[in-house]
Design an enzyme around this catalytic site. Sequence first.
Site, PDB file in Angstrom:
ATOM      1  N   CYS A  70       0.868  -1.178   0.000  1.00 57.40           N
ATOM      2  CA  CYS A  70       0.000   0.000   0.000  1.00 57.40           C
ATOM      3  C   CYS A  70       0.902   1.225   0.000  1.00 57.40           C
ATOM      4  O   CYS A  70       1.683   1.420   0.942  1.00 57.40           O
ATOM      5  CB  CYS A  70      -0.893  -0.009   1.240  1.00 57.40           C
ATOM      6  SG  CYS A  70      -1.925   1.464   1.450  1.00 57.40           S
ATOM      7  N   CYS A 180      -0.630   3.572  -6.793  1.00 57.33           N
ATOM      8  CA  CYS A 180      -1.477   2.947  -5.772  1.00 57.33           C
ATOM      9  C   CYS A 180      -1.680   1.513  -6.217  1.00 57.33           C
ATOM     10  O   CYS A 180      -1.922   1.261  -7.407  1.00 57.33           O
ATOM     11  CB  CYS A 180      -2.817   3.675  -5.655  1.00 57.33           C
ATOM     12  SG  CYS A 180      -4.063   2.804  -4.655  1.00 57.33           S
TER      13      CYS A 180
END
Length: 253
Positions: A70, A180
């Site tokens: 992440c 992302c």
Amino acid sequence: MKIGVFDSGHGGVTVLREALLMLPQEDYIYFADTLHVPYGEKSKEELKEYIMDAVDFLRNKGIKALIVACNTATSVAIKELRQKYDFPIIGMEPAVKPAIQNGGGKRVMVFATPLTLKEEKFHHLITQVDKNNIVDYLALPELVTFAENLEFSEGAIIPYLREKLSIFDISQYSTVVLGCTHFPLFKDSFEKVFSQATKIIDGSHGTVKRLIDVLEENNIMGGGNGKIEYYSSGGSKEDAHKFSNCLIRATSI
């Protein structure tokens, strides 16, 4: 012992997929913090608490290394994680450096969450590698929600991307960086929005390469066969269903 993979939700499957390809001799535990996804628009203080709870859970499962799959979690907590835990921890970084190195001097577009783009870690990276001011960046937080709702249809995603990009001349970009881990799940839509000449890259491969180096350095390589355990903070069957669907999509796109 297994390798832990942690994400706010199910975008981390794009990194898990790369790990399964490059390290099939490992077993994995994936944890999705589905109670608190998305991370990209929350405060740093909130996120650090959620992240520590998630990694505590994985530590108690007996992991030998951790991928923080992440970008947002890496940006806000990687230093604290490495100070607290004694196993190797690999974070994510937008693949801006290879984009610039291989872009022939043309412009680069970075897509990420709002918090990733605000953080000092990202701006330090840009300062280090973008000497000619050729990098633009744009937050696409809604893509995380689309992914967590299993909404991947081009009919929904392409108009959204075109609206967000309407202020840019997209023909000038040699490379798009998906900053992302949820965003590679929409690679097909990005490919239709940008020209065929535009490369679309993410940081998954580089992250797993770094993991391999760390496993070798610590002499903890191998011992598994690609088994995956899945857990989520939500703990629901729906979460497990989303994980399976996102992993299937990550392997097929």
